[in-house]
Design a protein around this motif. Structure first.
Motif, PDB file in Angstrom:
ATOM      1  N   MET A   1       0.833  -1.206   0.000  1.00  0.00           N
ATOM      2  CA  MET A   1       0.000   0.000   0.000  1.00  0.00           C
ATOM      3  C   MET A   1       0.861   1.246   0.000  1.00  0.00           C
ATOM      4  SD  MET A   1      -3.172   0.938   2.511  1.00  0.00           S
ATOM      5  CE  MET A   1      -2.257   0.860   4.033  1.00  0.00           C
ATOM      6  N   ASP A  81      -5.572   6.984   1.806  1.00  0.00           N
ATOM      7  CA  ASP A  81      -5.384   5.898   0.847  1.00  0.00           C
ATOM      8  C   ASP A  81      -6.747   5.545   0.264  1.00  0.00           C
ATOM      9  OD1 ASP A  81      -5.246   3.172  -0.240  1.00  0.00           O
ATOM     10  OD2 ASP A  81      -3.198   3.190   0.547  1.00  0.00           O
ATOM     11  N   GLN A  83      -7.573   3.512  -2.176  1.00  0.00           N
ATOM     12  CA  GLN A  83      -7.814   2.102  -2.455  1.00  0.00           C
ATOM     13  C   GLN A  83      -8.409   1.372  -1.256  1.00  0.00           C
ATOM     14  OE1 GLN A  83      -4.330  -0.043  -3.696  1.00  0.00           O
ATOM     15  NE2 GLN A  83      -5.397  -2.016  -3.810  1.00  0.00           N
ATOM     16  N   TYR A  84      -7.862   1.659  -0.089  1.00  0.00           N
ATOM     17  CA  TYR A  84      -8.322   0.983   1.127  1.00  0.00           C
ATOM     18  C   TYR A  84      -9.238   1.857   1.976  1.00  0.00           C
ATOM     19  CZ  TYR A  84      -4.742  -2.429  -0.028  1.00  0.00           C
ATOM     20  OH  TYR A  84      -3.976  -3.372  -0.663  1.00  0.00           O
ATOM     21  N   SER A  86      -8.640   4.459   3.787  1.00  0.00           N
ATOM     22  CA  SER A  86      -7.994   4.521   5.093  1.00  0.00           C
ATOM     23  C   SER A  86      -7.258   5.832   5.268  1.00  0.00           C
ATOM     24  CB  SER A  86      -6.985   3.371   5.247  1.00  0.00           C
ATOM     25  OG  SER A  86      -7.619   2.117   5.180  1.00  0.00           O
ATOM     26  N   PRO A  99      -8.837   2.293   8.639  1.00  0.00           N
ATOM     27  CA  PRO A  99      -9.888   2.205   7.610  1.00  0.00           C
ATOM     28  C   PRO A  99     -11.208   2.760   8.130  1.00  0.00           C
ATOM     29  CG  PRO A  99      -8.760   0.094   7.938  1.00  0.00           C
ATOM     30  CD  PRO A  99      -8.386   0.975   9.082  1.00  0.00           C
ATOM     31  N   ASP A 106      -4.325  -0.868  10.924  1.00  0.00           N
ATOM     32  CA  ASP A 106      -3.316  -1.691  10.259  1.00  0.00           C
ATOM     33  C   ASP A 106      -1.969  -1.005  10.475  1.00  0.00           C
ATOM     34  OD1 ASP A 106      -5.005  -3.689   9.264  1.00  0.00           O
ATOM     35  OD2 ASP A 106      -5.602  -2.418   7.582  1.00  0.00           O
TER      36      ASP A 106
END
Length: 365
Positions: A1, A81, A83-84, A86, A99, A106
């Protein structure tokens, strides 16, 4: 990531029940508890390194959640982020992601991502992520305490970031720098350049990347006529309200556009509105940019007359002064007073013994 490796050896520290109860009582005293369904959130000051900073907040299950970007005031890097979905926090060797909608973080530990539970989930309100400030601050290595007598929450960041703020030059000589923000453009920039050329007075232009791309000839003229140039971001955002990576990109893209059009990349930077967070200072330092403010604010953007602007300059000027003015395009013609005042400012200050120089010259010592 994330391409760069960061790690932390500290596991998340969860607040005990007594601490959370204190937070509930504190915020209930300040305002009616807000939740994610309310259209208007309550606000409260939080002390960061003994400086009060007011923020919106949400109370959930006894936990205090604040906008993720508020944590930029601590000096930590805060990013998103997509994509996630988060929020990613970084401070020295620590990096972790929260997230949206999840009760865990994470954590990036020694090259791998490890999941740790949290007592409350990260929530989204009007498209903005809110995070549990106590948990995030402690995971970043900060100290958090509540002072019942003062009814204040205190965060000691333990992050030392060297400030390179400059508000004036050497005060031993009668040198002064005229600066103009937000250009180049085609209405006021040519008029200002005509006056400066006629008077033989150099100035410094804090330019925006998107304006350079739209008005490359005006940009070239600024440089060809001997004026200084400096970075004023690409889109003129309030840096406190954008992700750390966005701050970096705003500066770097403008540097690249200047290099493309005029072959120069200055190390002078002025944040839009003069606004920035502790985290933003770290970005300036990382990019080698000096943070330039001013000692004389003409308030010309507000539509003041030429006489009013001249009066402000004559009242506030001192050796080593940096004068803030603007040169943006406006249908309302708010900067007519700037053009009207400029010849008089130059004449008046020269009569007082001042010499006009670029910022590069003013700060050369």
């Amino acid at each position: 990531m994330w391409k760069k490796s960061y790690f932390s050896t500290n596991a998340p520290k969860l607040c005990n029940r007594k601490t959370y109860l204190i937070f509930v009582l504190f915020l209930s005293f300040l305002s009616t508890t807000a939740n994610a369904q309310e259209s208007r959130l309550a606000e409260a000051p939080i002390m960061i390194d003994d400086k009060p900073i007011t923020t919106k907040y949400i109370m959930r299950e006894g936990h205090l959640l604040v906008p993720a970007l508020f944590l930029k005031h601590t000096g930590a890097f805060v990013d998103w982020d997509e994509q996630y979905r988060s929020v990613v926090f970084r401070n020295r060797g620590t990096m972790f992601a929260l997230p949206v909608g999840k009760k865990y973080s994470d954590d990036y530990v020694r090259g791998t991502w490890k999941r740790h539970s949290l007592p409350i989930e990260t929530v989204e309100f009007n498209g903005e992520p809110f995070v549990p400030i106590v948990n995030v601050a402690r995971k970043l290595g900060m100290d958090v305490r509540y002072d019942a007598a003062l009814a204040r929450t205190f965060i000691t960041t333990n992050i030392d970031i060297q400030s390179n703020l400059i508000e004036r030059g050497n005060m031993t000589e009668k040198l002064v720098a005229l600066t103009f923000d937000d250009g180049p453009e085609s209405r006021y920039t040519p008029q200002i350049l005509d006056i400066l050329k006629e008077k033989g007075a150099p100035a410094t232009f804090f330019v925006m990347g998107k304006q350079i791309r739209q008005f490359p000839e005006e940009m070239k003229r600024i440089v060809n006529e001997g004026h200084g140039i400096a970075n004023h971001t690409w889109n003129h955002p309030d840096l406190r309200r954008v992700w750390s990576q966005t701050v970096k990109e705003e500066i770097q893209s403008t540097q690249a556009e200047m290099a493309k059009v005029v072959g120069k990349q200055p190390d002078l930077f002025r944040p839009p509105f003069g606004a920035y967070s502790k985290s933003d200072i770290a970005v300036f330092n990382e990019l080698g940019m000096r943070n330039i403010m001013w000692s004389v604010d003409t308030l010309d953007w507000s539509g003041l007359s030429g006489d009013e602007i001249v009066a402000i300059v004559n009242r506030d000027i001192s050796p080593g002064g940096i004068i803030l003015q603007h040169n943006f395009q406006a249908e309302a013609r708010l900067l007519d007073g700037t053009v009207e005042a400029l010849p008089q400012i130059i004449d008046d200050l020269r009569q007082k013994g001042y010499k006009f120089v670029t910022l590069q010259t003013l700060l050369s010592d």
